[in-house]
Design a protein around this motif. Structure first.
Motif, mmCIF file in Angstrom:
data_model
loop_
_atom_site.group_PDB
_atom_site.id
_atom_site.type_symbol
_atom_site.label_atom_id
_atom_site.label_comp_id
_atom_site.label_asym_id
_atom_site.label_seq_id
_atom_site.Cartn_x
_atom_site.Cartn_y
_atom_site.Cartn_z
ATOM 1 N N LYS A 1 0.819 -1.190 0.000
ATOM 2 C CA LYS A 1 0.000 0.000 0.000
ATOM 3 C C LYS A 1 0.866 1.259 0.000
ATOM 4 O O LYS A 1 0.522 2.260 -0.643
ATOM 5 N N LEU A 2 1.968 1.202 0.721
ATOM 6 C CA LEU A 2 2.878 2.341 0.766
ATOM 7 C C LEU A 2 3.486 2.600 -0.619
ATOM 8 O O LEU A 2 3.661 3.750 -1.017
ATOM 9 N N GLY A 3 3.758 1.581 -1.383
ATOM 10 C CA GLY A 3 4.301 1.707 -2.740
ATOM 11 C C GLY A 3 3.316 2.368 -3.679
ATOM 12 O O GLY A 3 3.694 3.165 -4.549
ATOM 13 N N GLN A 4 2.022 2.031 -3.502
ATOM 14 C CA GLN A 4 0.991 2.655 -4.348
ATOM 15 C C GLN A 4 0.921 4.160 -4.083
ATOM 16 O O GLN A 4 0.793 4.969 -4.999
ATOM 17 N N MET A 5 1.012 4.541 -2.802
ATOM 18 C CA MET A 5 0.958 5.961 -2.451
ATOM 19 C C MET A 5 2.173 6.698 -3.021
ATOM 20 O O MET A 5 2.066 7.834 -3.490
ATOM 21 N N GLU A 6 3.330 6.028 -2.977
ATOM 22 C CA GLU A 6 4.539 6.654 -3.516
ATOM 23 C C GLU A 6 4.404 6.857 -5.026
ATOM 24 O O GLU A 6 4.761 7.916 -5.556
ATOM 25 N N ASN A 7 3.876 5.873 -5.738
ATOM 26 C CA ASN A 7 3.652 6.000 -7.189
ATOM 27 C C ASN A 7 2.657 7.116 -7.496
ATOM 28 O O ASN A 7 2.851 7.903 -8.427
ATOM 29 N N LYS A 8 1.603 7.188 -6.713
ATOM 30 C CA LYS A 8 0.588 8.227 -6.895
ATOM 31 C C LYS A 8 1.217 9.605 -6.669
ATOM 32 O O LYS A 8 0.971 10.546 -7.425
ATOM 33 N N THR A 9 2.017 9.750 -5.642
ATOM 34 C CA THR A 9 2.671 11.022 -5.327
ATOM 35 C C THR A 9 3.619 11.419 -6.450
ATOM 36 O O THR A 9 3.652 12.592 -6.863
ATOM 37 N N GLN A 10 4.408 10.484 -6.960
ATOM 38 C CA GLN A 10 5.323 10.786 -8.064
ATOM 39 C C GLN A 10 4.556 11.210 -9.318
ATOM 40 O O GLN A 10 4.952 12.128 -10.028
ATOM 41 N N HIS A 11 3.445 10.526 -9.565
ATOM 42 C CA HIS A 11 2.610 10.888 -10.713
ATOM 43 C C HIS A 11 2.076 12.316 -10.544
ATOM 44 O O HIS A 11 2.089 13.115 -11.493
ATOM 45 N N GLN A 12 1.591 12.647 -9.338
ATOM 46 C CA GLN A 12 1.083 13.990 -9.070
ATOM 47 C C GLN A 12 2.201 15.040 -9.241
ATOM 48 O O GLN A 12 1.963 16.133 -9.764
ATOM 49 N N MET A 13 3.422 14.726 -8.842
ATOM 50 C CA MET A 13 4.547 15.648 -8.993
ATOM 51 C C MET A 13 4.855 15.889 -10.475
ATOM 52 O O MET A 13 5.125 17.019 -10.886
ATOM 53 N N ARG A 14 4.813 14.820 -11.277
ATOM 54 C CA ARG A 14 5.060 14.984 -12.711
ATOM 55 C C ARG A 14 3.975 15.845 -13.359
ATOM 56 O O ARG A 14 4.263 16.702 -14.185
ATOM 57 N N VAL A 15 2.715 15.612 -12.946
ATOM 58 C CA VAL A 15 1.605 16.414 -13.477
ATOM 59 C C VAL A 15 1.798 17.881 -13.077
ATOM 60 O O VAL A 15 1.634 18.794 -13.899
ATOM 61 N N LEU A 16 2.145 18.126 -11.805
ATOM 62 C CA LEU A 16 2.370 19.486 -11.339
ATOM 63 C C LEU A 16 3.550 20.139 -12.075
ATOM 64 O O LEU A 16 3.499 21.321 -12.416
ATOM 65 N N ASP A 17 4.608 19.396 -12.330
ATOM 66 C CA ASP A 17 5.752 19.921 -13.083
ATOM 67 C C ASP A 17 5.330 20.338 -14.500
ATOM 68 O O ASP A 17 5.713 21.402 -14.987
ATOM 69 N N LYS A 18 4.540 19.490 -15.150
ATOM 70 C CA LYS A 18 4.068 19.815 -16.500
ATOM 71 C C LYS A 18 3.184 21.069 -16.478
ATOM 72 O O LYS A 18 3.305 21.932 -17.346
ATOM 73 N N LEU A 19 2.281 21.141 -15.481
ATOM 74 C CA LEU A 19 1.421 22.316 -15.358
ATOM 75 C C LEU A 19 2.251 23.586 -15.141
ATOM 76 O O LEU A 19 1.974 24.645 -15.727
ATOM 77 N N MET A 20 3.284 23.470 -14.293
ATOM 78 C CA MET A 20 4.129 24.617 -14.008
ATOM 79 C C MET A 20 4.877 25.068 -15.282
ATOM 80 O O MET A 20 4.974 26.253 -15.569
#
Length: 130
Positions: free
Chosen positions: A1-20
């Protein structure tokens, strides 16, 4: 479960980077557009100032020409009263005696100048055949 959260967080960071990156690009474009608009406005205002100065200079020149015309017409009247042609020629300072070719080009430029259109000088030059 912790791995899924880490993947989700990394995905959100990439999305935020693209938006920025997209926002920065849009902001840069808007800034460049504002700079271009400001530059165009200043250029237009400069051109308007230049046109105004040219008009002012034309007006000043026209007044000088009109004053000279009045002075020359007064001089020619005085010369006619004296009936001495040699005095008239010297007092009017006929510009055609020095270099008719240079004077012709100058007269044609003045003749076709919109500022002089209809002036006594332009009509006189137009009727001399220069």
């Amino acid at each position: 479960k912790l791995g899924q959260m880490e993947n989700k967080t990394q995905h959100q960071m990439r999305v935020l980077d693209k938006l920025m990156v997209e926002r920065l690009s849009a902001e840069r474009t808007e800034c460049l557009n504002r700079l271009q608009q400001h530059s165009d406005t200043e250029k237009h205002e400069g051109e308007k100032r230049q046109i105004s100065l040219v008009d002012e200079l034309k007006t000043w020149c026209m007044l000088k020409i009109q004053n000279l015309e009045q002075k020359l017409s007064g001089d020619s009247r005085a010369c006619r009263a004296k009936s001495t042609p040699s005095t008239c020629e010297s007092s009017t300072g006929n510009p055609h005696t020095e270099s008719p070719f240079v004077q012709k080009e100058h007269d044609q430029q003045l003749l076709y100048s919109p500022a002089l259109k209809g002036s006594t000088y332009a009509r006189a030059v137009g009727n001399t055949g220069w």
